[in-house]
Write an enzyme that holds these catalytic residues in place. Structure first.
Site, PDB file in Angstrom:
ATOM      1  N   LYS A 116       0.818  -1.213   0.000  1.00  0.00           N
ATOM      2  CA  LYS A 116       0.000   0.000   0.000  1.00  0.00           C
ATOM      3  C   LYS A 116       0.857   1.270   0.000  1.00  0.00           C
ATOM      4  O   LYS A 116       0.383   2.323  -0.393  1.00  0.00           O
ATOM      5  CB  LYS A 116      -0.964  -0.012   1.185  1.00  0.00           C
ATOM      6  CG  LYS A 116      -2.055  -1.065   1.005  1.00  0.00           C
ATOM      7  CD  LYS A 116      -3.141  -0.975   2.040  1.00  0.00           C
ATOM      8  CE  LYS A 116      -4.321  -1.878   1.697  1.00  0.00           C
ATOM      9  NZ  LYS A 116      -4.021  -3.328   1.836  1.00  0.00           N
TER      10      LYS A 116
HETATM   11  C1  LIG Z   1      -4.616  -4.384   1.150  1.00  0.00           C
HETATM   12  C2  LIG Z   1      -3.878  -5.657   1.061  1.00  0.00           C
HETATM   13  C3  LIG Z   1      -4.242  -6.673   0.138  1.00  0.00           C
HETATM   14  C4  LIG Z   1      -5.451  -6.558  -0.762  1.00  0.00           C
HETATM   15  O1  LIG Z   1      -5.302  -5.607  -1.788  1.00  0.00           O
HETATM   16  P1  LIG Z   1      -6.559  -5.076  -2.591  1.00  0.00           P
HETATM   17  O2  LIG Z   1      -6.048  -3.996  -3.476  1.00  0.00           O
HETATM   18  O3  LIG Z   1      -7.535  -4.564  -1.564  1.00  0.00           O
HETATM   19  O4  LIG Z   1      -7.125  -6.231  -3.364  1.00  0.00           O
HETATM   20  C5  LIG Z   1      -3.454  -7.809   0.076  1.00  0.00           C
HETATM   21  N1  LIG Z   1      -2.390  -7.969   0.902  1.00  0.00           N
HETATM   22  C6  LIG Z   1      -2.013  -7.035   1.793  1.00  0.00           C
HETATM   23  C7  LIG Z   1      -0.846  -7.296   2.666  1.00  0.00           C
HETATM   24  C8  LIG Z   1      -2.733  -5.842   1.911  1.00  0.00           C
HETATM   25  O5  LIG Z   1      -2.365  -4.914   2.809  1.00  0.00           O
END
Ligand SMILES: *Cc1c(COP(=O)(O)O)cnc(C)c1O
Length: 468
Positions: A116
């Site tokens: 993220k």
């Molecule tokens: C947010 C997140 C996801 C999921 O990603 P999306 O874009 O919501 O599908 C997967 N793994 C981790 C570690 C995350 O923080």
């Protein structure tokens, strides 16, 4: 520069906007999500030239057409250089080979150890850039079950044109995750431990946004994964990985640990821009609404249960709406109808042609907790690679659907040290935090605990802002 890209809502009842307004708006006024009306088309000879570029320069090439004239070239280049400077690997998004035709794309070298950061480091700087230019101030409010909150705080801390309030469910996030939020001392960062569940946190945030007067008075902005700038930043690493593995001459598949469908949707955008991607593999844990939908054509809510990969514990997947809009011929009315069905009956069905179109572009696989743990063990034994539980779900899903000779890149969305208990239980190794996080477990924490009460939350936000 070509004509600037405009953005429209997936529900067809909101004004078209340019990039700057889309970023500052987040959700469209009709409840829909903004999508670009056109996409740049990248020709093979351009891809060949891009293969030479370091990450931040590639990011400029991919992102610039979507930004148009909203940010001049020198400024956008500087912003992107700064965005990825703090990542602790010179490649920014390095690839690691873990098997024959199997690669891991490590997306956890940013400040909070989850993918993220790619999007929120970009979004924080982009908001800051626009707000300075407009001489405006905003209030960011968000709910987190773990990763989003710390990444949003890391992207927005120490900026004097925004306050950021992040709600987490008291006692329900891991120590590492909580400390990554609560040890940040900057004045504009406000952590709230809400006495309730993650859903209560999300409901509280939604209620704040639904209060038109409060929303306007505080100039609320959302940084959840529906903000287009987040998707956009994530498109870049699909290009980066595919080019490193021989694109455009060779097509690869990507397996993506999926929750809200933002990350994998970014891969779909890369493919539509002309990057040769064979298949996009949706990997889910036991909260598998997307896996079921790809198989059956029925999108049906089914509660949510906690798993070893908590950042994928979702009931519905908000960004899926963007893909549905495209699969339904960009018809906002059809989407409005489906979303109304979902709200009233907790389910809607895809027509046969739409289901087939979905299956043409996307494969899917699901892994429960036992399989997740077994995968962590197996990959450690076979390849000496320590995967976090989210990444392990991606690896397990990839193995289930892999075809002969298919090259698959699994996106590693988090560093194993973010989920030390699950990793330890799976394989006996406690992953260490990287050295730059040395002080994390002893640093002073700062947060306020609030009752699950909207009035109290509003009063708290008012009071904190008066202090500033
Ligand atoms: C947010 C997140 C996801 C999921 O990603 P999306 O874009 O919501 O599908 C997967 N793994 C981790 C570690 C995350 O923080």
């Amino acid at each position: 520069m070509n004509t600037p890209i405009r953005y429209e809502s997936t529900r067809g009842n909101a004004p078209e906007l340019g990039f700057e307004d889309v970023v500052l708006t987040g959700l469209a006024v009709d409840g829909g999500l903004y999508v670009p009306k056109t996409l740049p088309r990248i020709e093979p000879h351009t891809l060949v030239a891009w293969a030479k570029l370091p990450y931040h320069e590639l990011a400029y090439e991919v992102i610039a057409p979507f930004v148009g004239d909203a940010i001049p070239e020198v400024d956008l280049r500087a912003l992107l250089t700064e965005t990825y400077e703090d990542f602790r690997h010179v490649a920014v998004a390095p690839l690691v080979q873990v098997g024959h035709n199997r690669h891991i794309l490590e997306l956890f070298h940013g400040p909070t150890l989850a993918f993220k950061d790619f999007a929120l480091q970009f979004l924080g700087r982009t908001l800051d850039y626009f707000l300075k230019r407009r001489d405006e101030r905003i209030t960011i409010v968000g709910a987190t079950s773990g990763d989003t909150g710390s990444a949003a705080i890391a992207g927005c801390r120490a900026r004097d044109n925004m306050d950021i309030f992040i709600l987490h469910p008291a006692g329900r996030v891991s120590d590492v995750q909580r400390r990554q939020m609560t040890t940040i001392a900057d004045k504009n960062v406000h952590n709230i431990a809400l006495k309730g569940t993650f859903d209560d946190c999300q409901d509280a945030v939604k209620a704040l946004f639904a209060d038109a007067e409060f929303r306007k008075a505080h100039r609320l902005v959302a940084v959840n994964s529906i903000n287009w700038a987040r998707i956009l930043a994530q498109v870049v690493y699909y290009f980066y990985a595919a080019l490193a593995l021989g694109a455009p001459a060779r097509a690869v598949s990507f397996a993506v640990p999926t929750g809200n469908f933002g990350d994998i949707y970014a891969g779909h955008i890369a493919r539509r821009m002309g990057l040769p991607i064979d298949r996009l593999i949706i990997a889910t844990n036991s909260n598998d609404i997307l896996d079921r939908c790809v198989r059956s054509g029925e999108y049906k809510m089914d509660g949510v249960s906690p798993t070893l990969s908590p950042s994928m514990d979702i009931q519905i997947s908000s960004n899926f709406e963007r893909l549905l809009y495209e699969l339904h011929g960009f018809d906002g009315e059809k989407i409005r109808k489906q979303m109304a069905d979902l709200r009233e009956k907790q389910v809607f069905s895809l027509s046969e042609p739409v289901k087939l179109a979905l299956q043409k572009g996307f494969a899917s696989g699901r892994a429960g907790d036992a399989e997740t743990s077994a995968t962590i063990r197996r990959v450690l034994e076979q390849s000496d690679y320590l995967a976090d539980p989210h990444t392990a779900v991606g690896i397990a899903a990839a193995e289930k659907v892999a075809r002969d000779g298919e090259t698959i890149v699994v996106l590693s969305t988090a560093h194993p040290a973010k989920f030390p208990d699950a990793v330890e239980r799976a394989c006996g190794i406690t992953p260490a935090l990287p050295p730059h996080m040395d002080g994390l477990m002893t640093a002073a924490e700062r947060y306020d605990t609030l009752e699950n009460d909207l009035g109290a939350l509003k009063a708290f936000i008012d009071k904190e802002q008066k202090k500033a």
